[in-house]
Design a protein around this motif. Structure first.
Motif, short mmCIF file in Angstrom:
data_model
loop_
_atom_site.label_atom_id
_atom_site.label_comp_id
_atom_site.label_asym_id
_atom_site.label_seq_id
_atom_site.Cartn_x
_atom_site.Cartn_y
_atom_site.Cartn_z
N VAL A 54 45.67 19.12 40.60
CA VAL A 54 45.08 19.60 41.91
C VAL A 54 45.14 18.69 43.28
N TRP A 55 45.39 19.73 43.79
CA TRP A 55 45.32 18.11 45.60
C TRP A 55 44.39 18.73 45.97
N GLU A 56 43.53 17.43 46.05
CA GLU A 56 41.85 18.00 46.73
C GLU A 56 41.87 18.29 48.29
N GLU A 57 42.58 17.84 48.94
CA GLU A 57 42.28 18.34 50.21
C GLU A 57 44.00 18.41 51.45
N ASP A 81 47.42 13.61 53.82
CA ASP A 81 48.00 11.83 54.08
C ASP A 81 46.69 11.80 53.32
N ARG A 82 47.19 10.67 51.93
CA ARG A 82 46.18 10.20 50.96
C ARG A 82 45.53 10.86 50.49
N ASN A 86 58.66 25.98 46.56
CA ASN A 86 57.97 25.33 47.57
C ASN A 86 57.96 24.11 47.58
N ILE A 87 58.14 23.31 48.77
CA ILE A 87 58.61 22.40 49.68
C ILE A 87 57.48 21.67 50.44
N ILE A 88 57.75 20.24 50.06
CA ILE A 88 56.98 18.79 50.47
C ILE A 88 58.23 18.72 51.03
N GLY A 89 57.27 17.60 52.17
CA GLY A 89 58.12 16.90 53.33
C GLY A 89 56.94 15.89 53.09
N MET A 90 58.45 14.49 52.61
CA MET A 90 57.17 13.37 53.14
C MET A 90 58.01 12.23 53.92
N ILE A 91 56.82 12.21 54.70
CA ILE A 91 57.01 11.23 55.91
C ILE A 91 56.92 9.65 55.26
N TRP A 115 45.36 9.87 41.11
CA TRP A 115 45.96 9.21 42.03
C TRP A 115 46.19 9.93 43.38
N ILE A 116 46.28 9.38 44.32
CA ILE A 116 46.42 9.28 45.95
C ILE A 116 47.93 9.01 46.39
N THR A 117 47.86 10.41 47.25
CA THR A 117 49.14 10.45 47.79
C THR A 117 49.70 9.38 48.71
N ARG A 118 50.82 8.18 48.92
CA ARG A 118 50.96 7.39 49.90
C ARG A 118 51.65 7.51 51.18
#
Length: 176
Positions: free
Chosen positions: A24-27, A43-44, A72-77, A55-58
């Protein structure tokens, strides 16, 4: 069908084929929501795994979901460019303010130079047997691996130049 409005805060729920929650991604801030497309930015953000670990996304990320595609596709900057993490999954569905999908283990990691690696093929085979994925699901997922590779090579959809940057700029307008 209720579809949240752009600017809404949504959760993203990932399940496994057997119906158990996976992650689950909270927000996530919804940037575009229709019956067929969900684009969000985060972000985070807090992520909770099925076993309760968190954990928290970086880094900032733009998430792309489509109701007609089994990925699905996630683009991480990141400092050195956009990295993509692509999940082979069921098409997404809205459930109130929650975007839901089934994760099918296979993943593709794409680097800023558009080279890529297919990941977790062994995990896919294990879960395919354990959870009895129907043959048609196996066929659909393997076809969608090829479709996704085509998108990467053709710079289509989220892989198009400026796609992630443009949606990230929109995401920033909601973070004031």
């Amino acid at each position: 069908m209720f579809i949240p409005k752009a600017g809404s805060k949504i959760q993203i729920h990932s399940y496994k084929h057997n119906g158990n929650i996976h992650r689950v991604w909270e927000e996530t801030t919804l940037l575009k929501g229709t019956r067929t497309v969900g684009i969000g930015g985060n972000d985070r953000t807090l992520v909770t795994e099925s076993d309760g670990r968190t954990w928290i996304t970086r880094e900032p990320a733009i998430c792309y979901f489509h109701a007609d595609h089994w990925f699905n596709i996630i683009g991480m900057i990141r400092q050195d460019g956009v990295y993509y993490y692509c999940n082979l999954s069921s098409p997404f569905a809205w459930d109130g303010g929650v975007l839901k999908y089934i994760d099918y283990d296979l993943d593709i990691k794409v680097f800023p130079d558009m080279t890529y690696n297919i990941l977790d093929e062994d995990e896919y085979e294990l879960h395919r047997r354990e959870m009895n994925y129907p043959e048609e699901i196996d066929y659909i997922l393997k076809k969608n691996v090829n479709d996704l590779i085509h998108w990467i090579r053709q710079r289509k959809g989220p892989f198009a130049p400026d796609f992630v940057d443009n949606w990230y700029e929109r995401f920033l307008t909601y973070r004031s």
